[in-house]
Design a protein around this motif. Structure first.
Motif: not given
Length: 274
Positions: A39-43, A47-50, A90-99, A132-134
């Motif tokens: 779910r974290s990926t989808w929010w 947020i990164t783009v916005v 900052l949002a990308i860091c959250v995604l990468a860590v949680l992955a 790649a996603v980042a």
């Protein structure tokens, strides 16, 4: 005679004829599915783009208003278009860590590593998917930032895409997010704990670098340009002849941070229990 007949039967049971061999490509596909099932990926990605596009619009809108009222002659550059990159990271860091840390918290990491006994390919596959996603998110965020600022800037302040500097900055924005994702992922793989890894990443990027930049000691002045964000940000800044590192040199330093930390994480992954 019976012993020789038993060995082939045992091997056949251990490796069924229809079993699929685990390849790096299959690991990539598996990690891709797992990342998009979070779910974290989808929010995080929206947020990164916005964040990047929103800050870009604010810079363009209020910048042109201020320059128009004050009669200031100022040229908008691509650095203003990607001005929200510091928030997007900052949002990308959250995604990468949680992955990576999310798998340790749920215990799924054991299933992941069981498919790759040597462990390193699984770590690299997950990291490659995250990077790649980042990068793809950075491309979308940069395009949206350009789109929302285009009508605001008008002909008077429109960014000149013919300049090599502007081309480098627009290309560098998604590359920068990809390298930041690698750094955050590597720290997450090292620490294996979401809160600790996030605190370390954000502390390194925001607190440590700010403190080093403020302390007027020669040692900190020498080290500061080689810290991850300070070095990598040169890629998305306007040309500065006084900078210690050039744009691509600075980006190379940021990538080196991520590669070294990921290599350390790979070594520890083979030595520690899951």
């Amino acid at each position: 005679m019976s012993a020789t007949a038993t060995v082939p039967a045992t091997r056949a049971a251990a490796r069924p004829s229809g079993a699929a061999r685990v390849t790096f490509g299959r690991l990539l596909r598996s990690e891709w599915i797992k990342l998009w099932s979070l779910r974290s990926t989808w929010w995080v990605l929206p947020i990164t783009v916005v964040a990047q596009a929103g800050i870009a619009w604010l810079i363009a809108y209020f910048g042109t208003q201020e320059f128009g009222e004050g009669g200031i002659d100022y040229t908008i550059t691509a650095a203003d278009i990607v001005g929200g990159l510091q928030f997007a990271q900052l949002a990308i860091c959250v995604l990468a860590v949680l992955a990576i840390t999310g798998e340790y918290s749920t215990g799924m990491i054991r299933s992941t590593l069981s498919t790759s006994p040597t462990r390193t390919p699984a770590l690299l596959a997950k990291g490659l998917v995250v990077v790649a996603v980042a990068f793809a998110t950075g491309v979308v965020a940069t395009l949206v930032s350009w789109a929302v600022t285009y009508p605001v800037l008008g002909e008077a302040h429109r960014v000149d895409l013919g300049l090599e500097m502007n081309q480098r900055i627009l290309l560098g924005a998604p590359l920068y997010l990809a390298a930041i994702a690698l750094l955050a992922y590597a720290i997450g793989a090292l620490l294996r704990h979401s809160a600790g890894a996030l605190a370390t990443v954000l502390g390194l990027l925001l607190v440590v670098e700010s403190v080093f930049a403020l302390i007027p000691w020669t040692f900190f002045e020498k080290i500061s340009p080689y810290l991850p964000m300070s070095a990598g940000s040169q890629l998305v800044f306007t040309d500065n002849p006084d900078a210690v590192l050039g744009p691509w040199e600075g980006y190379g330093v940021l990538v080196a941070w991520g590669v070294v930390l990921l290599a350390a994480a790979a070594v520890l992954l083979r030595r520690r229990d899951a």
